[in-house]
Design a protein around this motif. Structure first.
Motif, PDB file in Angstrom:
ATOM      1  N   THR A  35      17.021 -15.152  16.473  1.00 25.96           N
ATOM      2  CA  THR A  35      16.241 -15.435  17.664  1.00 25.96           C
ATOM      3  C   THR A  35      17.048 -16.369  18.545  1.00 25.96           C
ATOM      4  O   THR A  35      17.488 -17.426  18.090  1.00 25.96           O
ATOM      5  CB  THR A  35      14.904 -16.097  17.297  1.00 25.96           C
ATOM      6  N   ALA A  36      17.248 -15.989  19.780  1.00 28.55           N
ATOM      7  CA  ALA A  36      18.045 -16.824  20.670  1.00 28.55           C
ATOM      8  C   ALA A  36      17.121 -17.592  21.599  1.00 28.55           C
ATOM      9  O   ALA A  36      16.085 -17.082  22.020  1.00 28.55           O
ATOM     10  CB  ALA A  36      19.010 -15.971  21.479  1.00 28.55           C
ATOM     11  N   ILE A  37      17.501 -18.834  21.863  1.00 24.45           N
ATOM     12  CA  ILE A  37      16.772 -19.631  22.847  1.00 24.45           C
ATOM     13  C   ILE A  37      17.759 -19.938  23.951  1.00 24.45           C
ATOM     14  O   ILE A  37      18.779 -20.603  23.724  1.00 24.45           O
ATOM     15  CB  ILE A  37      16.217 -20.907  22.204  1.00 24.45           C
ATOM     16  N   MET A  38      17.475 -19.415  25.123  1.00 21.65           N
ATOM     17  CA  MET A  38      18.438 -19.546  26.213  1.00 21.65           C
ATOM     18  C   MET A  38      17.799 -20.290  27.367  1.00 21.65           C
ATOM     19  O   MET A  38      16.584 -20.404  27.466  1.00 21.65           O
ATOM     20  CB  MET A  38      18.906 -18.170  26.685  1.00 21.65           C
ATOM     21  N   GLY A  39      18.638 -20.764  28.232  1.00 18.77           N
ATOM     22  CA  GLY A  39      18.140 -21.464  29.393  1.00 18.77           C
ATOM     23  C   GLY A  39      19.256 -22.258  30.016  1.00 18.77           C
ATOM     24  O   GLY A  39      20.292 -22.476  29.392  1.00 18.77           O
ATOM     25  N   CYS A 207      23.394 -11.935  23.884  1.00 20.39           N
ATOM     26  CA  CYS A 207      22.688 -10.663  23.963  1.00 20.39           C
ATOM     27  C   CYS A 207      23.254  -9.645  22.983  1.00 20.39           C
ATOM     28  O   CYS A 207      22.540  -8.742  22.529  1.00 20.39           O
ATOM     29  CB  CYS A 207      22.767 -10.097  25.383  1.00 20.39           C
ATOM     30  N   SER A 208      24.544  -9.805  22.645  1.00 21.55           N
ATOM     31  CA  SER A 208      25.145  -8.805  21.774  1.00 21.55           C
ATOM     32  C   SER A 208      24.630  -8.890  20.340  1.00 21.55           C
ATOM     33  O   SER A 208      24.738  -7.931  19.588  1.00 21.55           O
ATOM     34  CB  SER A 208      26.672  -8.930  21.798  1.00 21.55           C
ATOM     35  N   ILE A 209      24.083 -10.055  19.932  1.00 23.99           N
ATOM     36  CA  ILE A 209      23.645 -10.147  18.534  1.00 23.99           C
ATOM     37  C   ILE A 209      22.174 -10.491  18.368  1.00 23.99           C
ATOM     38  O   ILE A 209      21.609 -10.287  17.295  1.00 23.99           O
ATOM     39  CB  ILE A 209      24.482 -11.169  17.731  1.00 23.99           C
ATOM     40  N   THR A 226      13.369  -8.559  23.884  1.00 24.90           N
ATOM     41  CA  THR A 226      14.671  -8.167  23.367  1.00 24.90           C
ATOM     42  C   THR A 226      15.684  -8.284  24.495  1.00 24.90           C
ATOM     43  O   THR A 226      15.310  -8.347  25.677  1.00 24.90           O
ATOM     44  CB  THR A 226      14.624  -6.719  22.870  1.00 24.90           C
ATOM     45  N   PRO A 227      16.983  -8.337  24.172  1.00 25.92           N
ATOM     46  CA  PRO A 227      17.990  -8.492  25.223  1.00 25.92           C
ATOM     47  C   PRO A 227      17.848  -7.472  26.341  1.00 25.92           C
ATOM     48  O   PRO A 227      17.922  -7.831  27.525  1.00 25.92           O
ATOM     49  CB  PRO A 227      19.297  -8.307  24.456  1.00 25.92           C
ATOM     50  N   SER A 228      17.611  -6.194  25.987  1.00 27.45           N
ATOM     51  CA  SER A 228      17.563  -5.189  27.054  1.00 27.45           C
ATOM     52  C   SER A 228      16.309  -5.358  27.912  1.00 27.45           C
ATOM     53  O   SER A 228      16.364  -5.158  29.126  1.00 27.45           O
ATOM     54  CB  SER A 228      17.618  -3.785  26.441  1.00 27.45           C
ATOM     55  N   GLU A 229      15.222  -5.778  27.299  1.00 29.20           N
ATOM     56  CA  GLU A 229      14.007  -6.027  28.084  1.00 29.20           C
ATOM     57  C   GLU A 229      14.251  -7.110  29.132  1.00 29.20           C
ATOM     58  O   GLU A 229      13.857  -6.982  30.280  1.00 29.20           O
ATOM     59  CB  GLU A 229      12.868  -6.477  27.168  1.00 29.20           C
ATOM     60  N   MET A 242      20.030 -14.418  33.835  1.00 30.03           N
ATOM     61  CA  MET A 242      20.692 -13.403  33.035  1.00 30.03           C
ATOM     62  C   MET A 242      21.922 -12.839  33.738  1.00 30.03           C
ATOM     63  O   MET A 242      22.887 -12.436  33.100  1.00 30.03           O
ATOM     64  CB  MET A 242      19.721 -12.245  32.709  1.00 30.03           C
ATOM     65  N   GLN A 243      21.890 -12.822  35.065  1.00 30.88           N
ATOM     66  CA  GLN A 243      23.034 -12.245  35.771  1.00 30.88           C
ATOM     67  C   GLN A 243      23.919 -13.306  36.406  1.00 30.88           C
ATOM     68  O   GLN A 243      24.915 -12.975  37.061  1.00 30.88           O
ATOM     69  CB  GLN A 243      22.535 -11.254  36.823  1.00 30.88           C
TER      70      GLN A 243
END
Lengths: 268, 174, 263
Positions: A35-39, A207-209, A226-229, A242-243
């Motif tokens: 589970t990734a926590i990003m920000g 996102c790759s993992i 999920t990453p793609s969502e 994300m971009q």
């Protein structure tokens, strides 16, 4: 509570010097998943890991790890619980007065009564897993940043933990090291079925993992999936992060007391 | 030799050096002998004037230390000093008519108490008081008395030598 | 007026912060000494720390003790020979070193050598997240890192002080007896007659125990409480030396007044 929820965070609020870092945050970390926590930087991602590790106490809300509510357990129980959790610090945090070998052996010597030759074998195995068995007699000061992080990873998995928390593992690493770390995290997760929490702001590598991503900004969860969502999410705020767009809902300018235009007017 | 062995050995040597230093401080520097740990009993003595006597001053007989001064108090009723003497337990034959004098080691040295045993058959016991005491010699008083006597003598023998009178003499006459 | 109020406010904040720091220091002491690690581990940890704090401070302690003893021997001789009482030189050297100079100078040197090193080491461990990672491994850094360092300091300084005193008196002997020709017999006998083991030597050791406690406590706390930056570590190291030195001298006055003040 579902059995496959390893960590549950409910209504978490946390303040530091009057600044609200988390405001009523809910998170669930699934067992055996990454589970990734990003920000963005400064949103308290590392603080979140410290809260999960019990190094900080939340002002409100509760954190449950594998059925143990952190606000109800004693100091001794907390330390017992931590033996089952590995953490990879941003700097590696290797003990500077011990060799690589002794660093990895440290948790084993502290928490087990294993005889020396078994510890020897175990440490060699762990170092082999991160590809650094040849470096066992080096001191931490002789390692590169990437190697230090891999040794720290070997140390984090020394006691075969149920969960590992990665604090910014990719920050400041060259592309090759990033690739190695991505591969290692994935490999450990798959082969040992370790629950992983990955705090990062490196979108591509994460996102790759990652199996699931929480996006945090301004003390709130602004998106999850999920990453793609998340990549295809229409929200401007999520898209900006994300971009990697320079301007958007997170403004380019740090807010000032008066606007630029007002300042110019007063000048005249 | 491995690093950890060197550390262990040097710490061992360090602790040993500390122990040796302790022994040197005790034996060589404070001159501690088994005698210093002897049990003592207390006798008291009253003095008109103790001069510079302090607690921890020596108590001697014939120059040999047999104890020390452990306390000095003031007797409000008699306007005298009461000195407590701690005497070694094996010196149990101090006669009841023992006399105590406050003496000085050298001209300007420290004060100590000298005891002189008498001829009685009974001995001092713990808590007894030495009656026969001789106060400290106060140098200023002594010099004053000496000069006074000298002047008197001179006055008695007539005024023939007036030319030679000292300043002290003039002061006295005035 | 506004400025004055601001200063007042600042002053109040400083006081609150100092009180809070004292509270944290007390808590650190209690927590780390309450949970001393089990005896088998503490021995090997202690040996390592006594090496760091005691053995590595030995050289500076021995050299300083020697020179201070030699200086007192020289100065004392000059003063005493004016009264024709050089024979009291041993007494003067021994008493001044045993009662005051030994404990105080050794403690000041200890604060500068071992105390600052302790603060820097613990501060560095904090900055590089070593303490946090240890905590996350389920190992309490108060037990594993702080407690052995505190105990080693309590043990090391009294030993260093005794060594300092012996070497200092020996230095005074070298100058007084060997160089200036004071009669050796009277040098030692006067010293032995005036130095009381229970009072002078023992009180000196008590002093060094108290100083060792204070210096290590301050050093360890400053490191543990430092801001996790390079600047934070250097500030903490400075504070250790300044606070320890002040505390040593103030405590020395208090202890001297209590021990020798009544006569």
């Amino acid at each position: 509570m579902f059995k496959d929820h390893f960590v549950e965070i409910r209504h978490l609020s946390f303040k530091r010097e009057d600044k609200l870092i988390f405001n009523d945050v809910d998170l669930t970390i699934n067992r055996g998943k990454i589970t990734a926590i990003m920000g963005p930087s400064g949103t308290g991602k590392t603080t979140l890991l410290k809260l999960i590790g019990g190094q900080l106490k939340p002002d409100q809300g509760e954190i449950t790890i594998d059925g143990n509510n952190l606000s109800n357990i004693s100091r001794t129980q907390l330390f017992k619980l931590r033996e089952r959790i590995g953490m990879l610090f941003q700097s590696g945090a290797l003990f500077s007065d011990l060799t690589v070998f002794e660093n990895v052996a440290f948790p084993m010597r502290e928490h087990t009564q294993l005889p020396n030759d078994i510890i020897n074998d175990l440490v060699s195995m762990k170092l082999q897993a991160v590809g650094l068995r040849g470096a066992k007699d080096l001191m931490p000061s002789e390692l590169s940043g990437g190697m230090a992080r891999r040794v720290a990873l070997a140390r984090a998995i020394a006691l075969d933990p149920d969960m590992i928390m990665y604090d910014e593992p990719f920050t400041g690493q060259d592309p090759i090291t990033k690739g190695v770390l991505v591969k290692l995290i994935k490999l450990l997760n798959d082969s040992l079925n370790i629950t992983s929490i990955l705090v990062s702001h490196d979108v591509q590598e994460t996102c790759s993992i990652a199996d699931f991503i929480y996006l945090i900004a301004n003390g709130k969860v602004i998106g999850s999936g999920t990453p793609s969502e998340l990549m295809n999410n229409p929200s401007l705020q999520i898209r900006q992060f994300m971009q990697g767009l320079p301007d958007g809902p997170v403004p380019f300018h740090y807010p000032t007391q008066q606007s630029y235009h007002e300042a110019m007017l007063h000048h005249e | 030799m491995p690093q950890s062995k060197i550390i262990d050995i040097s710490v061992g040597l360090f602790l040993l050096a500390g122990f040796i230093a302790f022994v040197v401080l005790a034996l060589k520097i404070s001159g501690l002998t088994s005698e210093s740990w002897q049990n003592t009993y207390s006798v008291y003595a009253r003095f008109e004037n103790i001069g510079g006597l302090k607690t921890r001053s020596k108590v001697t007989i014939g120059g040999v230390t047999i104890g020390k001064v452990s306390d000095i108090q003031f007797d409000k009723e008699r306007y005298q000093a009461i000195v407590t003497l701690d005497v070694f337990e094996d010196i149990d034959n101090l006669t009841t008519d023992t006399s105590a004098a406050i003496l000085t080691a050298g001209l300007l040295g420290e004060k100590y108490i000298g005891l002189t045993p008498g001829a009685d058959d009974t001995f001092l016991e713990s808590g007894d008081i030495i009656e026969d005491t001789q106060s400290a010699l106060i140098l200023e008083e002594f010099i004053g008395r000496f000069l006074f006597k000298a002047v008197q003598k001179r006055n008695d023998s007539g005024n023939s030598s007036a030319n030679n009178t000292s300043n002290a003499n003039i002061d006295e006459n005035n | 007026m506004n400025n004055f109020l601001m200063q007042l406010n600042q002053f109040r904040n400083n006081i609150t912060e100092s009180l809070a720091a004292i509270g944290r220091a007390a808590l650190l002491l209690i927590q780390s000494l309450w949970f001393i690690p089990d005896s088998k581990k503490i021995i090997s940890l202690l040996i390592k720390q006594i090496y760091q704090e005691g053995v590595l401070s030995l050289l500076i302690i021995v050299l300083s003790g020697l020179f201070i003893g030699m200086v007192i021997g020289l100065e004392g001789y000059n003063v005493l020979s004016g009264f024709g009482s050089e024979s009291a030189l041993g007494q003067m050297i021994a008493l001044s070193i045993l009662r005051e100079l030994g404990p105080v100078v050794a403690a000041l040197l200890f604060a500068g050598r071992a105390g600052s090193a302790l603060t820097a080491e613990i501060g560095h461990m904090k900055t590089t997240e070593q303490l946090a990672s240890m905590e996350m491994m389920g190992v309490d850094p108060l037990r594993r890192i702080i407690a052995p360092r505190l105990l080693a300091g309590f043990i090391s300084l009294p030993i260093l002080t005794m060594i300092f005193s012996v070497v200092g008196i020996w230095g005074g002997y070298l100058v007084g007896v060997r160089w200036l020709g004071v009669y050796e017999g009277s040098f030692w006998s006067n010293m032995q007659a005036s130095v009381e083991f229970g009072e002078d030597v023992f009180n000196g050791i008590i002093k060094s125990l108290v100083f060792g406690f204070i210096v290590t406590w301050i050093a360890v706390f400053q490191g543990y409480d430092s801001k996790p930056t390079s600047l934070g570590i250097s500030n903490a190291t400075t504070k250790t030396v300044v606070f320890s030195s002040l505390a040593i001298l103030a405590m020395d006055f208090i202890l001297t007044a209590l021990m020798f003040g009544d006569h």
